[in-house]
Design a protein around this motif. Sequence first.
Motif, mmCIF file in Angstrom:
data_model
loop_
_atom_site.group_PDB
_atom_site.id
_atom_site.type_symbol
_atom_site.label_atom_id
_atom_site.label_comp_id
_atom_site.label_asym_id
_atom_site.label_seq_id
_atom_site.Cartn_x
_atom_site.Cartn_y
_atom_site.Cartn_z
ATOM 1 N N PRO A 8 0.816 -1.228 0.000
ATOM 2 C CA PRO A 8 0.000 0.000 0.000
ATOM 3 C C PRO A 8 0.845 1.272 0.000
ATOM 4 O O PRO A 8 0.448 2.285 -0.580
ATOM 5 N N VAL A 9 2.009 1.233 0.660
ATOM 6 C CA VAL A 9 2.902 2.392 0.644
ATOM 7 C C VAL A 9 3.438 2.618 -0.771
ATOM 8 O O VAL A 9 3.507 3.759 -1.244
ATOM 9 N N PHE A 10 3.808 1.528 -1.452
ATOM 10 C CA PHE A 10 4.245 1.646 -2.846
ATOM 11 C C PHE A 10 3.154 2.303 -3.690
ATOM 12 O O PHE A 10 3.424 3.197 -4.509
ATOM 13 N N GLN A 68 4.621 -2.726 -11.576
ATOM 14 C CA GLN A 68 5.510 -3.732 -12.140
ATOM 15 C C GLN A 68 6.855 -3.775 -11.411
ATOM 16 O O GLN A 68 7.602 -4.752 -11.542
ATOM 17 N N ALA A 69 7.148 -2.735 -10.649
ATOM 18 C CA ALA A 69 8.416 -2.686 -9.915
ATOM 19 C C ALA A 69 8.280 -3.183 -8.479
ATOM 20 O O ALA A 69 9.283 -3.340 -7.785
ATOM 21 N N TRP A 70 7.077 -3.454 -8.037
ATOM 22 C CA TRP A 70 6.863 -3.809 -6.639
ATOM 23 C C TRP A 70 7.614 -5.069 -6.232
ATOM 24 O O TRP A 70 8.295 -5.095 -5.207
ATOM 25 N N ASP A 71 7.462 -6.136 -7.017
ATOM 26 C CA ASP A 71 8.102 -7.406 -6.656
ATOM 27 C C ASP A 71 9.616 -7.264 -6.600
ATOM 28 O O ASP A 71 10.275 -7.828 -5.715
ATOM 29 N N ALA A 90 2.130 8.386 3.596
ATOM 30 C CA ALA A 90 1.689 7.135 2.980
ATOM 31 C C ALA A 90 1.421 6.073 4.040
ATOM 32 O O ALA A 90 0.467 5.302 3.941
ATOM 33 N N CYS A 91 2.251 6.035 5.076
ATOM 34 C CA CYS A 91 2.051 5.053 6.154
ATOM 35 C C CYS A 91 0.751 5.300 6.892
ATOM 36 O O CYS A 91 0.010 4.360 7.219
ATOM 37 N N ASP A 103 0.613 1.891 11.957
ATOM 38 C CA ASP A 103 1.201 0.649 12.431
ATOM 39 C C ASP A 103 2.534 0.905 13.120
ATOM 40 O O ASP A 103 3.366 1.671 12.639
ATOM 41 N N ALA A 104 2.756 0.237 14.268
ATOM 42 C CA ALA A 104 3.996 0.414 15.018
ATOM 43 C C ALA A 104 5.207 0.002 14.188
ATOM 44 O O ALA A 104 6.286 0.584 14.323
ATOM 45 N N ARG A 105 5.045 -0.984 13.309
ATOM 46 C CA ARG A 105 6.162 -1.423 12.473
ATOM 47 C C ARG A 105 6.546 -0.358 11.465
ATOM 48 O O ARG A 105 7.714 -0.211 11.124
ATOM 49 N N HIS A 106 5.554 0.383 10.982
ATOM 50 C CA HIS A 106 5.850 1.517 10.106
ATOM 51 C C HIS A 106 6.677 2.560 10.846
ATOM 52 O O HIS A 106 7.643 3.107 10.310
#
Length: 660
Positions: free
Chosen positions: A73-75, A83-86, A227-228, A242-245
């Motif tokens: 989702p941030v991407f 197409q660049a995500w992976d 974005a986060c 999210d705490a991980r973000h």
Amino acid sequence: METSILSATQKYAASALFALALHHSQVHQKRPMNPLVSLKEEPIGEGASTNKTISVSDNPQLWIHENSGLLLPVFRLMGVNDQAWDGLKETAGVSTQARHHVGSFLTLLSEENDGVSSGIGEKELALLKAVDATMICTESFLADSEDIERSREYEAKCRERCGYPLAELAAAAMDPNGSIQRTTLNISTDEENVEGSGIRVSEKPMEEGKLLTEERKLTVLYELLSACVADNVSDDGSKGYDARHRVALRLLATWLDVKWIKMEAMEIMVASSLMVPLNEDEEGVKIKTDDWKRGSMIGAAALTGGTLMALTGGLAAPAIAQGLGALAPTLGSIVPAVGAGGFAAAASATGSVAGSVTVAASFGAAGAGLAGSKMAKRTGGLDEFEFKQTGKNHNQDRLAVGIFISGIVFEEEDFLRPWEDLNDNLERYVLKWETENLIALNRGIREWLTSRIAVNVMQGGAMLTVLSTLLAALTLPAALVTASGLIDSAWAIAVDRSDKAGKLLAEVLLKGLHGNRPVTLVGFSLGARVIFKCLQCLAEANGDNAGIVERVVLLGAAVSINDEKWEDARKMVAGRFVNVYSTSDWTLGIIFRASILSTGVAGTQPVDLEGIENVDATEFIEGHSSYLWMTKKILRQIDLEYYYPFFMTAQPKTQQEKTS
């Protein structure tokens, strides 16, 4: 529609850096002092592809895996081509060239935008000014927060009440910081002493970060933060951070050499934008905002003693609101999701109750919120469970929450006083729980300490010299069994209630009553046990609950080392997990040992588990009750704002100590 001032290449590079930071944050859960190696130590081409390489897609436990919902989702919100995500995901997760990739992406960020208006620099400068203005305001809050004289009065009162000599108070006044040692089992000790400062950190910022201007660094972090905050939308439309973000952003800010207080300033600015119930399109026509803002006025306030309390709210100073209004067109172009109209409306809503409840509700603070959760005691098997506000950061747009829990209580003020004037930017609450049972327990301990049996046992300092042996023994001497039996009943009740309070705290967090924002949990004695049990319940509950708690500090924890699931609890904490102990806390050791029949307690020794940061506070702790007045000093030296394990010493290392 207005577009981001970062070019497509720069947004790609920023997203790639965030993916790397997110993955390494998860790695640091087990190896918190394992920073990126230097460029010289990571030769290009070695290990880029090996038979041992496993695709990110094959490991759904990774934070960067699509199952977590943290990265893709941030991407998308950053405008990265799908197409660049992976490729970015695999680069972050399986590459052995992480240090070179970080350097390459930082270099890409430093490049100027080709064919783009020269006004970009002005926009970035405007953001810098807004961040600096907000930071100055938050710093002024911190500077005015601590009342040293009031803290000393409380310490003197506690010492007299617990029978500790006041002479130690005078010594502490001469050296307010003192010295804390840190034991780092299963943690690298490759630390660096900053010349003359007495501050030790584990990693320098990335060299390539020097290629970026401060304006560009803040622009990158601000867009990623936005974005986060915008990427996590629940089924009911509420927001989440999210705490991980937050941990990943903390690491990325470390790489970029950006002070965390500037990130907190940007969090305030983003929170301000959430106060806007309506946006304007480019033609000035009022339109509805995103789905997650719908119904934001419903149930966002809590009643505490008949007073309406808004969980979060306006900025601290009117000057900041004025600045946001003036910079609205520029800031709107940096964050298109908010827009110029959004920032202008945020400025006008600053400090208002309407703005406050909008922020709270936008992050899912339904019903009565934290301060109203005291009613949950009816179903939690407790006589008392209630959150109280503390500190000056309420109604100040904080995107992170702190919950502080006392476990040593002689009077009701002991729930609040140990946590007053903490030097942080959290929206802080204390948990007031089981007052009568805790007071009965601690008064019983005090009476036991003055009993003839205890005095005889302690003669000649024997207790301190044999504590480690007693804790490891299969059976305790009869005198100690008899002594601990004097308070066994009260202790058993308090332990049972602390376990129930931990379960109830987990329910509060799972329901999002804190507003679905990253939580820092700090507690001492049985309060630390409440936190540990909360983490266990989060681990056992259905769903992915690893993004709720950002940091944890347990001090003098009444928690067994061998009989509890520490690894499960560690997985529930995205960032630092600190265990503070004292090897001379024989009160905790003997009572816990006799009552629970456990041979190890976290409050008296290190926890030998990867990812636990063990801090030896023996020099500070004269007895178990010392945590009432020493906790603030210990937290000051641990300094949770640092990403990596950190501590301050009273005196920096000498040159001879460095070379020895």
